[in-house]
Motif scaffolding. Structure first.
Motif, short mmCIF file in Angstrom:
data_model
loop_
_atom_site.label_atom_id
_atom_site.label_comp_id
_atom_site.label_asym_id
_atom_site.label_seq_id
_atom_site.Cartn_x
_atom_site.Cartn_y
_atom_site.Cartn_z
N ALA A 106 -9.53 3.76 -4.70
CA ALA A 106 -8.26 3.57 -5.40
C ALA A 106 -7.17 3.22 -4.40
N VAL A 107 -6.28 2.32 -4.83
CA VAL A 107 -5.08 1.96 -4.07
C VAL A 107 -3.92 1.92 -5.05
N THR A 108 -2.80 2.51 -4.67
CA THR A 108 -1.61 2.39 -5.52
C THR A 108 -0.50 1.68 -4.75
N PHE A 109 0.39 1.05 -5.53
CA PHE A 109 1.54 0.33 -4.98
C PHE A 109 2.78 1.20 -5.14
N PRO A 110 3.76 1.03 -4.26
CA PRO A 110 5.02 1.76 -4.46
C PRO A 110 5.73 1.29 -5.73
N LEU A 111 6.43 2.17 -6.37
CA LEU A 111 7.23 1.82 -7.55
C LEU A 111 8.57 1.27 -7.05
N LEU A 112 8.77 -0.01 -7.24
CA LEU A 112 9.91 -0.68 -6.61
C LEU A 112 11.22 -0.42 -7.34
N ILE A 140 0.82 -1.21 0.00
CA ILE A 140 0.00 0.00 0.00
C ILE A 140 0.86 1.26 0.00
N LYS A 141 0.66 2.10 -1.00
CA LYS A 141 1.35 3.39 -1.08
C LYS A 141 0.37 4.54 -0.83
N GLN A 142 -0.63 4.70 -1.70
CA GLN A 142 -1.65 5.73 -1.52
C GLN A 142 -3.04 5.10 -1.63
N THR A 143 -4.00 5.70 -0.93
CA THR A 143 -5.38 5.24 -1.01
C THR A 143 -6.31 6.45 -1.00
N THR A 144 -7.52 6.24 -1.50
CA THR A 144 -8.52 7.31 -1.40
C THR A 144 -9.00 7.43 0.04
N ASN A 145 -9.13 6.31 0.75
CA ASN A 145 -9.51 6.33 2.16
C ASN A 145 -9.22 4.95 2.74
N ALA A 146 -8.12 4.82 3.44
CA ALA A 146 -7.66 3.50 3.91
C ALA A 146 -8.69 2.85 4.83
N LEU A 201 -6.67 -0.67 -8.68
CA LEU A 201 -5.32 -0.70 -8.14
C LEU A 201 -4.32 -0.46 -9.26
N GLY A 202 -3.15 0.04 -8.91
CA GLY A 202 -2.12 0.27 -9.93
C GLY A 202 -0.87 0.85 -9.30
N GLY A 203 0.16 1.01 -10.13
CA GLY A 203 1.40 1.61 -9.66
C GLY A 203 1.19 3.06 -9.27
N ASP A 204 2.05 3.55 -8.40
CA ASP A 204 1.86 4.91 -7.88
C ASP A 204 1.98 5.98 -8.96
N ASP A 205 2.64 5.66 -10.07
CA ASP A 205 2.72 6.61 -11.17
C ASP A 205 1.36 6.79 -11.85
N GLN A 206 0.39 5.91 -11.54
CA GLN A 206 -0.94 5.98 -12.11
C GLN A 206 -1.94 6.70 -11.22
N TRP A 207 -1.49 7.26 -10.11
CA TRP A 207 -2.39 7.87 -9.13
C TRP A 207 -3.32 8.90 -9.75
N GLY A 208 -2.79 9.78 -10.57
CA GLY A 208 -3.62 10.81 -11.19
C GLY A 208 -4.67 10.22 -12.11
N ASN A 209 -4.28 9.25 -12.93
CA ASN A 209 -5.24 8.61 -13.84
C ASN A 209 -6.33 7.86 -13.09
N ILE A 210 -5.94 7.17 -12.01
CA ILE A 210 -6.91 6.40 -11.23
C ILE A 210 -7.88 7.34 -10.52
N LEU A 211 -7.36 8.41 -9.95
CA LEU A 211 -8.25 9.37 -9.28
C LEU A 211 -9.24 9.99 -10.26
#
Length: 425
Positions: free
Chosen positions: A229-235, A14-20, A203-213
């Motif tokens: 929405a949930v994003t994963f850290p870019l490893l 878990i990196k970012q969420t709309t509301n955990a 769900l998606g990579g954190d670089d997709q946060w804007g598109n997912i939102l």
């Protein structure tokens, strides 16, 4: 249902969420349909794709229902996010063929569509997920209607503030109008999946946060419903390298592109500092066992790396291939029978070896060096070995006199092996 959100968070997904809090409650109280999109620009996914794949698998094992989207429509435009240049355009036929290869790989981890032929995955939750192509709804879109119904909800000034768009706009190449539409189409995917399948989590990579939102907001505006929405850290690895990349290129899930042995070796060779983290991401081992393995130090860390390599290879290629790769790796390090091991092998005729092969030519030919100049540097720096003997002469010629039981064992650096087998004329 188990609180899979906490499990994912403990494993580092878990990196970012709309509301955990709301997402955790939703996943604990009801079956949730969730989706992730996969790029269709190649016929195979790579090791870097395993973060979203494993997250999907954890959710399905907890009783939730996955939708894997192949971007047949969006791939025809190309996602500009985190890209420095425009992607080459693919035909529908190419994208469709790529999708078939990707589906076969996803079915190693997930129960999609008609289920999994592989009995090793019979423990996966019985609720079957879906594998969809967004070309099914995007290619038939009426452009004028789309602009009126969907485009009116987007503001250009907000879109260009997104990091991916901003970086491209600052470059000389700029951002094409074609690519500028990508965010609208990805948002529309979420709307379509919500309307048809009740999908409430992307769900998606954190670089997709804007598109997912953008998709979350579009569903709210049109359907007056809350989705998440949930994003994963870019490893990256501890050394700063991109996850799933080696000096030779990407580590593919396709056995024809990256053999099971090479796949296994990628994991056995990870930095000691990455082992515990990668066990959390890329295996289904209990966290207590992961913590035990992660606490091993010095020579004992080899055990943890073997577990990581075996578990990751078994998921990607099956138990039989994982067993072979493990045997080959142990043999190369003196722990097994080299003749019975499955490692990268090249057959060379006795006639050719009788004539002698320059060492730089051979190391390049079998892939232990990317070029002759690369082979020269390897030899000069003391990284070239034949039958575990260091070779420093760049003008060395390899002939039959070096054969041991009609074979040669070549090594580049500490851990990259290749076997040469003699073929009689």
């Amino acid at each position: 249902m188990d609180n899979v959100f906490e499990a994912l968070n403990e494993r580092g997904f878990i990196k970012q969420t709309t509301n955990a809090e709301q997402i955790a409650r939703l996943l604990a109280e009801e079956q949730v349909t969730y989706y992730i999109g996969f790029d269709a620009t190649a016929p195979s996914l790579h090791a870097g794709s395993l973060v979203p794949i494993m997250a999907m698998a954890h959710l399905q094992r907890a009783g939730h229902k996955p939708i894997a989207i192949i971007g047949g429509g969006t791939t025809m435009i190309g996602d500009p996010t985190d890209k420095t240049e425009t992607r080459p355009m693919l035909s529908q036929e190419q994208i469709s063929a790529n999708g078939k290869g990707i589906l076969a790989q996803l079915q190693r981890y997930l129960n999609l569509d008609n289920g999994i032929a592989d009995s090793e995955n019979s423990h996966i939750a019985s609720k079957v997920g879906r594998f969809l192509n967004n070309a099914d709804w995007l290619l038939s879109v009426n452009y004028i209607e789309f602009l009126r119904d969907i485009g009116k909800h987007f503001r250009v000034n907000e879109m260009i503030r997104a990091e991916g768009y901003r970086q491209r706009l600052e470059r000389e190449l700029g951002l094409s109008f074609l690519e500028f539409n990508y965010q609208l189409l990805q948002a529309y995917d979420y709307l379509c999946l919500f309307q048809k399948y009740g999908c409430r989590l992307q769900l998606g990579g954190d670089d997709q946060w804007g598109n997912i939102l953008a998709g979350v907001d579009l569903v709210r505006r049109i359907e007056s419903e809350r989705v998440h929405a949930v994003t994963f850290p870019l490893l990256t690895t501890a050394s700063g390298a991109k996850m799933g990349k080696t000096a030779g290129g990407a580590v593919w899930l396709d056995a024809e592109r990256t053999s099971p042995y090479e796949f296994y070796q990628y994991w056995i060779n990870v930095d000691d500092r990455d082992v515990s983290r990668f066990l959390g991401y890329f295996t289904f081992l209990p966290m207590d066992e992961i913590r035990r393995l992660g606490n091993l130090e010095d020579e004992a860390i080899r055990e943890a790396k073997e577990v990581l390599a075996y578990e990751a290879t078994q998921l990607a290629h099956g138990k039989a291939e994982a067993d072979k790769a493990q045997a080959a790796s142990r043999a190369a390090f003196g722990g097994g029978n080299l003749d019975e091991a499955e490692m990268p092998t090249t057959v060379i005729t006795s006639e050719r070896l009788d004539s002698g092969i320059p060492i730089m030519e051979l190391f390049h030919e079998i892939g232990l060096a990317n070029s002759r100049s690369d082979a020269r540097r390897l030899i000069q720096q003391g990284g070239a070995y034949i039958n575990e003997k260091q070779c420093r002469a760049i003008d060395m010629v390899i002939g039959t006199d070096l054969l041991e039981e009609n074979a040669l064992l070549l090594r580049a650096g500490k851990k990259r092996y290749h076997r040469i087998v003699l073929k009689e004329n």
